[in-house]
Design a protein around this motif. Structure first.
Motif, short mmCIF file in Angstrom:
data_model
loop_
_atom_site.label_atom_id
_atom_site.label_comp_id
_atom_site.label_asym_id
_atom_site.label_seq_id
_atom_site.Cartn_x
_atom_site.Cartn_y
_atom_site.Cartn_z
N UNK A 196 0.86 -1.18 0.00
CA UNK A 196 0.00 0.00 0.00
C UNK A 196 0.89 1.23 0.00
N UNK A 197 0.31 2.37 0.36
CA UNK A 197 1.05 3.63 0.31
C UNK A 197 2.29 3.56 1.21
N UNK A 198 2.11 3.10 2.45
CA UNK A 198 3.23 3.11 3.40
C UNK A 198 4.31 2.11 2.97
N UNK A 199 3.89 0.91 2.58
CA UNK A 199 4.85 -0.10 2.15
C UNK A 199 5.70 0.41 0.99
N UNK A 200 5.06 1.03 0.02
CA UNK A 200 5.79 1.52 -1.16
C UNK A 200 6.73 2.67 -0.80
N UNK A 201 6.25 3.58 0.07
CA UNK A 201 7.11 4.71 0.43
C UNK A 201 8.36 4.22 1.18
N UNK A 202 8.17 3.27 2.09
CA UNK A 202 9.33 2.74 2.85
C UNK A 202 10.26 1.95 1.93
N UNK A 203 9.65 1.19 1.01
CA UNK A 203 10.47 0.41 0.07
C UNK A 203 11.33 1.34 -0.78
N UNK A 204 10.78 2.47 -1.18
CA UNK A 204 11.51 3.42 -2.02
C UNK A 204 12.75 3.95 -1.30
N UNK A 205 12.64 4.10 0.00
CA UNK A 205 13.80 4.61 0.77
C UNK A 205 14.88 3.52 0.87
N UNK A 206 14.48 2.36 1.45
CA UNK A 206 15.50 1.36 1.82
C UNK A 206 16.08 0.66 0.60
N UNK A 207 15.29 0.51 -0.46
CA UNK A 207 15.81 -0.08 -1.69
C UNK A 207 16.89 0.82 -2.28
N UNK A 208 16.63 2.14 -2.26
CA UNK A 208 17.63 3.09 -2.80
C UNK A 208 18.92 3.09 -1.98
N UNK A 215 8.32 -6.87 -1.51
CA UNK A 215 7.00 -6.47 -0.99
C UNK A 215 6.03 -7.63 -1.15
N UNK A 216 5.38 -8.00 -0.06
CA UNK A 216 4.42 -9.11 -0.07
C UNK A 216 3.02 -8.52 0.06
N UNK A 217 2.23 -8.65 -0.99
CA UNK A 217 0.92 -8.00 -1.02
C UNK A 217 -0.18 -9.03 -1.24
N UNK A 218 -1.18 -9.03 -0.36
CA UNK A 218 -2.25 -10.03 -0.42
C UNK A 218 -3.13 -9.86 -1.67
N UNK A 219 -3.36 -8.63 -2.08
CA UNK A 219 -4.25 -8.41 -3.23
C UNK A 219 -3.57 -8.83 -4.54
N UNK A 220 -4.40 -9.30 -5.49
CA UNK A 220 -3.87 -9.64 -6.81
C UNK A 220 -3.65 -8.39 -7.65
N UNK A 221 -4.45 -7.38 -7.37
CA UNK A 221 -4.37 -6.14 -8.15
C UNK A 221 -3.45 -5.16 -7.45
N UNK A 234 3.36 2.20 -12.77
CA UNK A 234 4.11 2.23 -11.51
C UNK A 234 4.76 0.87 -11.27
N UNK A 235 4.00 -0.18 -11.51
CA UNK A 235 4.51 -1.55 -11.30
C UNK A 235 5.77 -1.76 -12.15
N UNK A 236 5.67 -1.33 -13.40
CA UNK A 236 6.80 -1.51 -14.33
C UNK A 236 8.03 -0.73 -13.83
N UNK A 237 7.80 0.53 -13.44
CA UNK A 237 8.93 1.38 -13.02
C UNK A 237 9.55 0.86 -11.72
N UNK A 238 8.71 0.55 -10.74
CA UNK A 238 9.25 0.07 -9.45
C UNK A 238 10.05 -1.22 -9.65
N UNK A 239 9.51 -2.10 -10.50
CA UNK A 239 10.19 -3.38 -10.72
C UNK A 239 11.55 -3.13 -11.38
N UNK A 240 11.57 -2.22 -12.35
CA UNK A 240 12.84 -1.87 -13.01
C UNK A 240 13.84 -1.30 -12.01
N UNK A 241 13.30 -0.58 -11.00
CA UNK A 241 14.20 0.01 -9.99
C UNK A 241 14.76 -1.04 -9.04
N UNK A 242 14.20 -2.23 -9.09
CA UNK A 242 14.74 -3.31 -8.25
C UNK A 242 13.82 -3.78 -7.15
#
Ligand code: NAD
Length: 476
Positions: A196-208, A215-221, A234-242
């Motif tokens: 979700x919003x928080x998971x993605x924002x934290x991932x953006x920091x620590x991945x960089x 990221x483990x997400x219960x929803x399929x969408x 977004x999915x494409x860009x985040x995945x490319x970022x690692x």
């Protein structure tokens, strides 16, 4: 513990000094109301800090760290394209955290200074609503309990991370989003529950900063409430970022052992285990209503703990209001809370300026950012609306090319016949800033042609918004 009755009566008591609470208290005081604001946020040393989660352990702390992480990544990965070279770049997490803490403290002091300017009684204590006129306070230092009285009471105690017994927080290996903004080292392998919003924002920091991030997400969408064309991008860009995004993945347990965490999750293929150095639980937030009111107060909550309010933020108790993350009137976002804070203060002051919840902008502070206002394409199609769509790639703007931040797009959705703007969706650097123009346009009932005919400075990122509007105009 002794109970003393304080004779000072207030016009308004605000419980909570997050964005909703502090903005409400300041507006009440500006309108001449004698106001107290009670807040229980304190750090490890017992020092109180105004600003709530948003400032101390949320958005501000997060964007401060993301900025450091972006600089680090630029120096380590992108300098060469600028013809620059830097050697022996070191990462000092302690200093990075100190910078973030200094920003938080400075902004918190600004709130304290405003409270002083407007003579708001700022009380660092735990507050409990006793009835529609009385609040019990227990100071942070556990000194004498007291009872305050007011003609109006505004509940703004915010929200906190949901903790699940399956993934028990130990503040060392399994941590929540607050702790995730205070780590003292970069984890080698990091898992986050919730994209979700928080998971993605934290991932953006620590991945960089170098963490292998899953990221483990219960929803399929992915980002199901976001326009799905933007979510896909977004999915494409985040995945490319690692970032490793595992959708349709429900975490069922987490256990620590040997300085690692073993995360157990289920997907369509069965049950799996993942070993990581840290696990962040970002699986949602809950309203802070548990100890907010005594049972005798009879404050009406729903089954999930949200305070029941009408469209004017009034609770079932006369003179008692609830604002911000405590209610389901809108999403848990700081600017919703701020607007409700002002709205309620003005109601108490005899004015009525209702909020247009339909035009609350949403922002995800990753890089690139995502921002939108109005309806998504999938929601409009589900409603059977007749729509037309214009898109424009950021890549096509000179400003994005010059800065090297070319990822993303702007998407404008307008009514097929009336041309009224129905939704604007942006993914790209500075999307959070660009969306303001779209919010203003929609607030003034602009058509897409109005946007297309508005002169935009060149070369700017906003030219992408202009470009999407022109793309729509050219279709008609
Ligand atoms: P969220 O509801 O947005 O995301 C949590 C995600 O966790 C969901 O997608 C859910 O499916 C998933 N999840 C839950 N249990 C799971 C499990 N066992 N296994 C795998 N996945 C699981 O919640 P959040 O990101 O914690 O944010 C909370 C609130 O705070 C939201 O309303 C958000 O909008 C708000 N917020 C907003 C901002 C902002 O405006 N930039 C920033 C931070 C938070």
């Amino acid at each position: 513990m002794s109970k003393k009755h304080i004779n000072t009566a207030f016009d308004v008591i605000v419980i909570g000094a997050g964005p909703a609470g502090y903005s409400s208290a300041i507006r009440c005081a500006q309108l001449g109301l004698k106001t107290a604001c009670i807040d229980n946020w304190h750090n490890k040393n017992g020092k109180g800090n105004l600003g709530g989660t948003y400032l101390n352990a949320g958005c501000v702390a997060s964007i401060a760290l993301l900025e450091s992480a972006k600089i680090y990544q630029s120096i380590t990965h992108k300098l060469k394209t600028h013809g620059l070279q830097a050697e022996a770049v070191t990462l000092d997490i302690a200093l990075m955290m100190q910078r973030k803490n200094n920003i938080v403290d400075a902004l918190s002091k600004q709130i304290a200074d405003s409270f002083a300017t407007y003579k708001i009684d700022c009380i660092k204590a735990e507050a409990k609503l006793l009835n529609e006129r009385r609040v019990e306070i227990t100071p942070i230092d556990q000194s004498a309990v007291a009872i305050l009285e007011a003609k109006h009471i505004i509940l703004a105690s915010g929200s906190s991370p949901i903790d699940s017994p399956c993934t028990p927080i130990d503040n060392e290996f399994i941590i929540d989003s607050t702790m995730a903004l205070n780590l003292d080292a970069v984890p080698k392998r990091l898992a986050i529950i919730g994209a979700g919003v928080i998971g993605l924002e934290l991932a953006s920091i620590w991945n960089r900063l170098g963490a292998e991030t899953i990221l483990l997400e219960a929803q399929d969408t992915f980002l199901s409430l976001t326009d799905q064309q933007i979510a896909l991008e977004a999915y494409r860009i985040y995945t490319e970022q690692g970032l490793e995004l595992r959708l349709g993945t429900r975490v069922i347990s987490a256990k620590k052992g040997n300085k690692k965490v073993t995360v157990e999750y289920q997907d369509n293929d069965g049950t799996h285990a993942l070993r990581v150095d840290k696990l962040i639980v970002a699986s949602g937030r809950k309203p802070n209503s548990e100890n907010l009111a005594s049972a005798e107060a009879d404050l009406l909550l729903d089954e999930n703990g949200y305070v029941h309010v009408d469209e004017n933020c009034r609770t079932n108790l006369p003179g008692v209001y609830a604002i911000g993350d405590l209610t389901l009137l809108g999403p848990m976002i700081a600017h919703k809370g701020i607007e409700e804070g002002l709205f309620v203060a003005e109601q108490i002051g005899g004015r009525h300026n209702p909020i247009n919840y339909d035009l609350l902008p949403s922002v995800i502070f990753t890089e690139p950012e995502i921002a939108w206002v109005g309806q998504s394409e999938q929601a409009l199609r589900a409603m059977g609306e007749s729509i037309k769509i214009g898109t424009y790639s950021l890549n096509a703007t000179a400003r994005a090319q010059a800065t090297g931040k070319t990822e993303g797009m702007v998407k404008i959705i307008a009514h097929a016949e009336t041309d009224a703007l129905l939704g604007v969706h942006i993914i790209g650097t500075q999307a959070s800033e660009m969306i303001a123009e779209a919010v203003l346009a929609m607030e003034f009932s602009a058509s897409s042609e109005d946007l297309a005919r508005t002169i935009h400075a060149h070369p700017t990122l906003a030219k992408a918004l202009h470009g999407a509007a022109i793309a729509l105009k050219n279709k008609t």
